[in-house]
Design an enzyme around this catalytic site. Structure first.
Site, PDB file in Angstrom:
ATOM      1  N   TYR A  87       0.828  -1.222   0.000  1.00 43.56           N
ATOM      2  CA  TYR A  87       0.000   0.000   0.000  1.00 43.56           C
ATOM      3  C   TYR A  87       0.853   1.260   0.000  1.00 43.56           C
ATOM      4  O   TYR A  87       0.436   2.276  -0.557  1.00 43.56           O
ATOM      5  CB  TYR A  87      -1.007  -0.018   1.158  1.00 43.56           C
ATOM      6  N   ILE A 113      -9.528   3.904  -4.326  1.00 48.83           N
ATOM      7  CA  ILE A 113      -8.872   4.359  -3.099  1.00 48.83           C
ATOM      8  C   ILE A 113      -7.972   5.558  -3.380  1.00 48.83           C
ATOM      9  O   ILE A 113      -7.311   6.063  -2.488  1.00 48.83           O
ATOM     10  CB  ILE A 113      -8.088   3.201  -2.433  1.00 48.83           C
ATOM     11  N   ASP A 114      -7.942   6.002  -4.647  1.00 49.20           N
ATOM     12  CA  ASP A 114      -7.172   7.214  -4.957  1.00 49.20           C
ATOM     13  C   ASP A 114      -8.033   8.444  -4.676  1.00 49.20           C
ATOM     14  O   ASP A 114      -9.239   8.345  -4.419  1.00 49.20           O
ATOM     15  CB  ASP A 114      -6.662   7.186  -6.413  1.00 49.20           C
ATOM     16  N   HIS A 171     -14.495   2.144  -0.467  1.00 45.59           N
ATOM     17  CA  HIS A 171     -13.412   1.256  -0.037  1.00 45.59           C
ATOM     18  C   HIS A 171     -12.271   2.004   0.639  1.00 45.59           C
ATOM     19  O   HIS A 171     -11.137   1.546   0.650  1.00 45.59           O
ATOM     20  CB  HIS A 171     -12.898   0.452  -1.239  1.00 45.59           C
ATOM     21  N   SER A 220     -16.000   0.218 -14.171  1.00 48.14           N
ATOM     22  CA  SER A 220     -16.046  -0.839 -13.151  1.00 48.14           C
ATOM     23  C   SER A 220     -16.527  -2.136 -13.776  1.00 48.14           C
ATOM     24  O   SER A 220     -17.509  -2.154 -14.513  1.00 48.14           O
ATOM     25  CB  SER A 220     -16.984  -0.453 -12.007  1.00 48.14           C
ATOM     26  N   SER A 221     -15.827  -3.226 -13.446  1.00 48.46           N
ATOM     27  CA  SER A 221     -16.224  -4.541 -13.972  1.00 48.46           C
ATOM     28  C   SER A 221     -17.452  -5.085 -13.237  1.00 48.46           C
ATOM     29  O   SER A 221     -18.004  -6.096 -13.640  1.00 48.46           O
ATOM     30  CB  SER A 221     -15.064  -5.520 -13.799  1.00 48.46           C
TER      31      SER A 221
HETATM   32  P1  NAD Z   1     -11.783  -3.709 -12.072  1.00 42.60           P
HETATM   33  O1  NAD Z   1     -10.286  -3.736 -12.158  1.00 42.60           O
HETATM   34  O2  NAD Z   1     -12.467  -4.937 -11.633  1.00 42.60           O
HETATM   35  O3  NAD Z   1     -12.384  -3.316 -13.485  1.00 42.60           O
HETATM   36  C1  NAD Z   1     -11.892  -2.237 -14.213  1.00 42.60           C
HETATM   37  C2  NAD Z   1     -12.903  -1.837 -15.250  1.00 42.60           C
HETATM   38  O4  NAD Z   1     -12.400  -0.652 -15.876  1.00 42.60           O
HETATM   39  C3  NAD Z   1     -13.112  -2.876 -16.353  1.00 42.60           C
HETATM   40  O5  NAD Z   1     -14.501  -3.017 -16.597  1.00 42.60           O
HETATM   41  C4  NAD Z   1     -12.403  -2.263 -17.550  1.00 42.60           C
HETATM   42  O6  NAD Z   1     -13.002  -2.610 -18.801  1.00 42.60           O
HETATM   43  C5  NAD Z   1     -12.554  -0.781 -17.270  1.00 42.60           C
HETATM   44  N1  NAD Z   1     -11.566   0.095 -17.903  1.00 42.60           N
HETATM   45  C6  NAD Z   1     -10.269  -0.164 -18.215  1.00 42.60           C
HETATM   46  N2  NAD Z   1      -9.693   0.906 -18.795  1.00 42.60           N
HETATM   47  C7  NAD Z   1     -10.662   1.864 -18.838  1.00 42.60           C
HETATM   48  C8  NAD Z   1     -10.692   3.206 -19.308  1.00 42.60           C
HETATM   49  N3  NAD Z   1      -9.597   3.783 -19.862  1.00 42.60           N
HETATM   50  N4  NAD Z   1     -11.841   3.896 -19.207  1.00 42.60           N
HETATM   51  C9  NAD Z   1     -12.950   3.333 -18.652  1.00 42.60           C
HETATM   52  N5  NAD Z   1     -12.981   2.076 -18.212  1.00 42.60           N
HETATM   53  C10 NAD Z   1     -11.848   1.351 -18.281  1.00 42.60           C
HETATM   54  O7  NAD Z   1     -12.167  -2.457 -11.180  1.00 42.60           O
HETATM   55  P2  NAD Z   1     -13.343  -2.237 -10.124  1.00 42.60           P
HETATM   56  O8  NAD Z   1     -14.635  -2.715 -10.689  1.00 42.60           O
HETATM   57  O9  NAD Z   1     -13.209  -0.839  -9.668  1.00 42.60           O
HETATM   58  O10 NAD Z   1     -12.974  -3.197  -8.909  1.00 42.60           O
HETATM   59  C11 NAD Z   1     -11.658  -3.196  -8.467  1.00 42.60           C
HETATM   60  C12 NAD Z   1     -11.419  -2.948  -6.983  1.00 42.60           C
HETATM   61  O11 NAD Z   1     -10.008  -2.670  -6.917  1.00 42.60           O
HETATM   62  C13 NAD Z   1     -12.100  -1.739  -6.413  1.00 42.60           C
HETATM   63  O12 NAD Z   1     -12.758  -2.156  -5.279  1.00 42.60           O
HETATM   64  C14 NAD Z   1     -10.981  -0.754  -6.023  1.00 42.60           C
HETATM   65  O13 NAD Z   1     -11.027  -0.482  -4.631  1.00 42.60           O
HETATM   66  C15 NAD Z   1      -9.681  -1.485  -6.250  1.00 42.60           C
HETATM   67  N6  NAD Z   1      -8.716  -0.738  -7.115  1.00 42.60           N
HETATM   68  C16 NAD Z   1      -8.633   0.618  -7.026  1.00 42.60           C
HETATM   69  C17 NAD Z   1      -7.764   1.345  -7.846  1.00 42.60           C
HETATM   70  C18 NAD Z   1      -7.712   2.844  -7.707  1.00 42.60           C
HETATM   71  O14 NAD Z   1      -8.039   3.368  -6.644  1.00 42.60           O
HETATM   72  N7  NAD Z   1      -7.324   3.605  -8.741  1.00 42.60           N
HETATM   73  C19 NAD Z   1      -6.965   0.668  -8.773  1.00 42.60           C
HETATM   74  C20 NAD Z   1      -7.055  -0.755  -8.838  1.00 42.60           C
HETATM   75  C21 NAD Z   1      -7.944  -1.442  -8.003  1.00 42.60           C
END
Ligand code: NAD
Length: 228
Positions: A53, A88-89, A104, A171-172
């Site tokens: 982290y 979380i950003d 989260h 979000s997936s």
């Molecule tokens: P996920 O990784 O499961 O899914 C990412 C989604 O983003 C996919 O559907 C993908 O097709 C889409 N995607 C990829 N590139 C994209 C773009 N340029 N524009 C729009 N969409 C795009 O993410 P999730 O559903 O948020 O679940 C992941 C978990 O992981 C969350 O709970 C989160 O807390 C954590 N996480 C957070 C961060 C962050 O804070 N930036 C990064 C990674 C994971």
């Protein structure tokens, strides 16, 4: 003013250089989720979890909001906007959004490892082993791990019930309970989904699928909504 509710996921920050974890290999920056993002991982190897982290925090502090974050902030000119983010950003806040619910947690704060409600600002990018909360327990990142309760979920569900317009960005919908929030939105409310890989949703009523990257799809939709 109409209420717009936006649920965002890791995809909205992808073009700011922060990796999602389901896009490529099911790993998060090369780590298995179970090894870094669960209470068991913390119990078994707190040094590795802390380091993971700390590295994520460093990347977040170096990243900048992108056109999608800024476009959502601009919606506040004409709408009451609530962003519910799984991220979380802090890129929504840095783009200027004033009403962001972090389902989260947020990596720029620390929390007590025995009482999650005790959270603190972090000086710099690192939480060091030996840094303690006021109860004397080790500080960890203020994030919700897999297997932990999501304290904001009921609040978020109530916000979704009040939406006049709903958007899902990047979000997936693989992580529950966040993935279930769209089910609280009224059936008549238009639901826009912006993602290069549209996730499947099981809802009735109007669903508008915009198969684009966030920096393309979000500003275009926001322009349309600001014209209304
Ligand atoms: P996920 O990784 O499961 O899914 C990412 C989604 O983003 C996919 O559907 C993908 O097709 C889409 N995607 C990829 N590139 C994209 C773009 N340029 N524009 C729009 N969409 C795009 O993410 P999730 O559903 O948020 O679940 C992941 C978990 O992981 C969350 O709970 C989160 O807390 C954590 N996480 C957070 C961060 C962050 O804070 N930036 C990064 C990674 C994971």
């Amino acid at each position: 003013m109409k209420n717009i509710v936006i649920l965002t996921g890791a995809g909205i920050s992808a073009e700011s250089g922060l990796k999602t974890f389901r896009d490529s290999d099911g790993l998060w920056e090369g780590y298995n989720i179970e090894d870094v993002a669960t209470p068991e991982a913390w119990e078994h190897n707190p040094v590795r979890v802390q380091q993971f982290y700390n590295e994520r925090r460093k990347s977040v502090l170096e990243a900048k909001p992108n056109a999608a974050h800024y476009a959502l902030a601009a919606l506040e000119e004409k709408y009451t906007v609530t962003i519910i983010t799984q991220n979380i950003d802090d890129l929504h806040e840095r783009a200027g959004s004033t009403n962001v619910v972090h389902l989260h947690g947020i990596i720029t704060r620390s929390q007590s490892s025995v009482k999650p409600e005790l959270t603190y600002p972090i000086d710099g990018w690192e939480i060091k082993m030996g840094e303690l909360c006021e109860l004397g327990s080790q500080l960890r990142a203020h994030v919700v791990w897999f297997g932990e309760p999501v304290p904001m979920i009921e609040h978020a569900a109530a916000i979704c019930v009040g939406a006049d317009v709903f958007m899902l960005v990047g979000s997936s919908l693989a992580v529950y309970p966040a993935a279930g929030l769209i089910g609280y939105v009224d059936r008549e409310v238009p639901k826009y989904i912006i993602d290069p890989n549209i996730p499947s949703v099981n809802v009735k009523g109007p669903v508008i699928k915009i198969q684009e990257k966030a920096t393309v799809g979000v500003p275009a939709l926001v322009n349309e909504l600001l014209k209304d």
